[in-house]
Design a protein around this motif. Sequence first.
Motif, PDB file in Angstrom:
ATOM      1  N   ASN A 133       0.294   3.481   8.512  1.00  0.00           N
ATOM      2  CA  ASN A 133       1.056   3.310   9.475  1.00  0.00           C
ATOM      3  C   ASN A 133       2.314   2.929   8.972  1.00  0.00           C
ATOM      4  OD1 ASN A 133      -0.387   4.340  11.803  1.00  0.00           O
ATOM      5  ND2 ASN A 133      -1.059   2.249  12.482  1.00  0.00           N
ATOM      6  N   GLU A 134       2.423   1.506   8.146  1.00  0.00           N
ATOM      7  CA  GLU A 134       3.689   0.972   7.509  1.00  0.00           C
ATOM      8  C   GLU A 134       4.502   1.970   6.737  1.00  0.00           C
ATOM      9  OE1 GLU A 134       4.008  -1.736   9.381  1.00  0.00           O
ATOM     10  OE2 GLU A 134       1.697  -1.655   9.842  1.00  0.00           O
TER      11      GLU A 134
ATOM     12  N   ASN B  43      -2.957  -3.233  14.187  1.00  0.00           N
ATOM     13  CA  ASN B  43      -3.881  -3.156  13.391  1.00  0.00           C
ATOM     14  C   ASN B  43      -3.350  -3.456  11.948  1.00  0.00           C
ATOM     15  OD1 ASN B  43      -2.841  -0.518  12.389  1.00  0.00           O
ATOM     16  ND2 ASN B  43      -3.639   0.646  13.583  1.00  0.00           N
TER      17      ASN B  43
ATOM     18  N   ASN C  75      -3.260  -1.317   8.948  1.00  0.00           N
ATOM     19  CA  ASN C  75      -3.417  -0.097   8.451  1.00  0.00           C
ATOM     20  C   ASN C  75      -2.097   0.465   7.629  1.00  0.00           C
ATOM     21  OD1 ASN C  75      -3.224   2.629   7.914  1.00  0.00           O
ATOM     22  ND2 ASN C  75      -3.929   3.148  10.064  1.00  0.00           N
TER      23      ASN C  75
ATOM     24  N   SER D  53      -5.529   6.862   7.595  1.00  0.00           N
ATOM     25  CA  SER D  53      -6.287   5.965   6.997  1.00  0.00           C
ATOM     26  C   SER D  53      -7.875   6.484   6.961  1.00  0.00           C
ATOM     27  CB  SER D  53      -6.314   4.607   7.718  1.00  0.00           C
ATOM     28  OG  SER D  53      -6.656   4.664   9.075  1.00  0.00           O
TER      29      SER D  53
END
Lengths: 441, 441
Positions: free
Chosen positions: A316-317, A311, A313, A395
């Motif tokens: 997440n990173e 994705n 997003n 998110s």
Amino acid sequence: MRPDLRLDNGLILTMNDRFEVVDRGFVEICGSNITAVGRMTEISNRPQPHEVLDISNHLVMPGLINCHTHAAMTLIRGMADDMPLDTWLRDFIWPAEARFVTAENVFTGTQLAIAEMFRSGTTLFADMYFFEEEVARACIEAGMKVLTGEAVMDFPSPSHPTPESTLKHTESMATQYRNHPLVRVAFAPHSIYACSKPLLQSIAKESRRLNLPVHIHLSETDEEVTNSLSGNGLRPLPYLLQTGISERLIAAHMIHTDQKEIELAATLDMGIAHNPSSNMKLASGWAPIDTYTRSKIKCGLGTDGAASNNNLNLFNEMRGTALVTKLLCKDPAAMPARKVVEMATIGGARVLGVDNITGSIEAGKAADILVARLDQPHLTPLYNIWSHVVYAMHSSDVETLFVNGRMVMHKRVLQTLDMATILAKASKLNKKIQIDLFDSK
Amino acid sequence: MRPDLRLDNGLILTMNDRFEVVDRGFVEICGSNITAVGRMTEISNRPQPHEVLDISNHLVMPGLINCHTHAAMTLIRGMADDMPLDTWLRDFIWPAEARFVTAENVFTGTQLAIAEMFRSGTTLFADMYFFEEEVARACIEAGMKVLTGEAVMDFPSPSHPTPESTLKHTESMATQYRNHPLVRVAFAPHSIYACSKPLLQSIAKESRRLNLPVHIHLSETDEEVTNSLSGNGLRPLPYLLQTGISERLIAAHMIHTDQKEIELAATLDMGIAHNPSSNMKLASGWAPIDTYTRSKIKCGLGTDGAASNNNLNLFNEMRGTALVTKLLCKDPAAMPARKVVEMATIGGARVLGVDNITGSIEAGKAADILVARLDQPHLTPLYNIWSHVVYAMHSSDVETLFVNGRMVMHKRVLQTLDMATILAKASKLNKKIQIDLFDSK
């Protein structure tokens, strides 16, 4: 001039030089810019805006910046996973791309990517793909900021028969979008292994002449380093410098670097786009991002394409950057939350060369603003907002998003894109790509 | 008997032995159980249910299972992060716990945890904390499944003056909840370093006599292994066996194991609760989870407490398990998506010893069911549902959740808990804990 809008009563992560956090603060917006930021106790000094949005119990922070992606690859999200890199590329990604990468599909895939990025708080992304004029068009329609990068290689691309044609196209886009409020243009040589030395040299020359950034995949795999050493007698970064590319450089990945390269990077006008999910999913390795930040190299975050993530997003990173660095450094204090939030905001703006206009909530900057709910079980109680953003927030907590003062999402509803139509179009394309792929086997 | 409810037109991940996926399927529920699963084309053979829920464009899968947490630690979520383990424990976690761990607060903290777990698709969790009678009460009120574990150590706990008192309490809870539809009871020795050998021996004896699981932290840090070797002459797992604990064993973490321990584990009646986020955040290390699963050791996922995560979201744990294993094994094919979904569902049920009653969507099993939206930008297009669940899905995609056939969440609204009241109570407590902590310094 009377301001257009004021956001009242928010908890503001300014991301200014002092990392100031304002509890019960306001952000005043006029046109596309932030005109004032402060405490609610100070609003009596401010002119009455046309509209006030009460955002008690909400976080306000700069919109997130995605420093490296291939937006239209959303169309092949999850098409092939959990397999060795060469099988993934040769048997799935390349054959699929050969079929689906048309101007029309890049437009649709980019719209899908923008929908996803808005809904996860992103207000600016650096793209590297084909038919970038379609990427620019999708962004302008939706009100998203972009640094386009038409990928250039020695061989023909889906959009251009020769690298020369790509370079000309990049120059004409740069002219077309000079001073555009949403679109900037970069050169995007794919990599040192897909571009000959003469090609890199002409990109170095042109990028200097036109004052454009150069966005490239660099030191992504061990193999790339080994081949550069044997083929060029140099590791990737010094080899790139030898071609003349040394300014406004955006290096995606930078996983396999040695101490000398790190010292070299610290002296250059360059930034690194760190793509934790993709680097893990493809087992490429882990960039020494803590060393980079400690060496004062500009660092931002990227998602890479949805085919290797899956994705777009940046929450997440952020989480991945903090957690995996701690694990690999065997140090729970490595990459603390605030440093990671910096990478996702003002740090990313530095990498893309736009920190003078975005990346923080400060008067004079563009109103690229993320507003997130805090009244959620997973965000309760609140002791430390930095750790909440990196370790606890989803998110989906992003409620409202502004780009250049324009509300592109409100209460999670996209204001500038017709989501249902985009999802339907993308799902239809998926069926076509799948049938084509199976037919070809 | 006429079924109560049928879910129609969903995409069903059954997680049965054949990992069957049913497109356009139905799930029939009667009382607390699933009575039939099949294709929509087969419904004419089924009796008409009282209610039909059309879930076109939704995924149906087993509710997720959290094999290791300390639910009430949600109250100190984000209180202290990014610091060395001993500072974290000694200066923050322990002093805070000494103040806030009362029966009433454990009840509130567990309610908050249940709210968060429901909203991220969890239908069963294994707890290890204090005042577990309050944990059971909160779960029964909310309709959540739990395996309680009153933590026992050599020293007094906030809830019990002596380990003997804890063991008696555990036995009485086991009697009270025998055959309860939601609550099961385990012994929960904290660890081999916080429990003397005689204490572990008496737990071994009692757990065998009462046929209860034993839930313990095992091989979490390097230090634990070193100390066990020097103090006991054995690594943690063989030492534990020496105390007599060898059946119905739930080992949380199991990070630092050698080849012999892995071979030993494969011969035992034991399961491993893998806690990727916590293990990274505290820099404890990474469990060789791919080796464990290949060795046919039962494996499930856990979040650990919210103080070291900082949320209770098993989607994060799935993603982390797949990505970090690939990175560390240098193999993009390691821990493929399906294997990870297995860990979060039927695998977790095996670890907790309840795979005969939950963990898959099959006739005869409890109706512990997660329904998630698929019509989202980040889930479009859909090529492969396994990779979507692990790499692309967010916890906020979970729309509806059933535990024992009871709808505990619908359209993301909790049906059995008053979320606003819980959030207000938890936020108030946070202020008290913060003030107490600062006052004590």
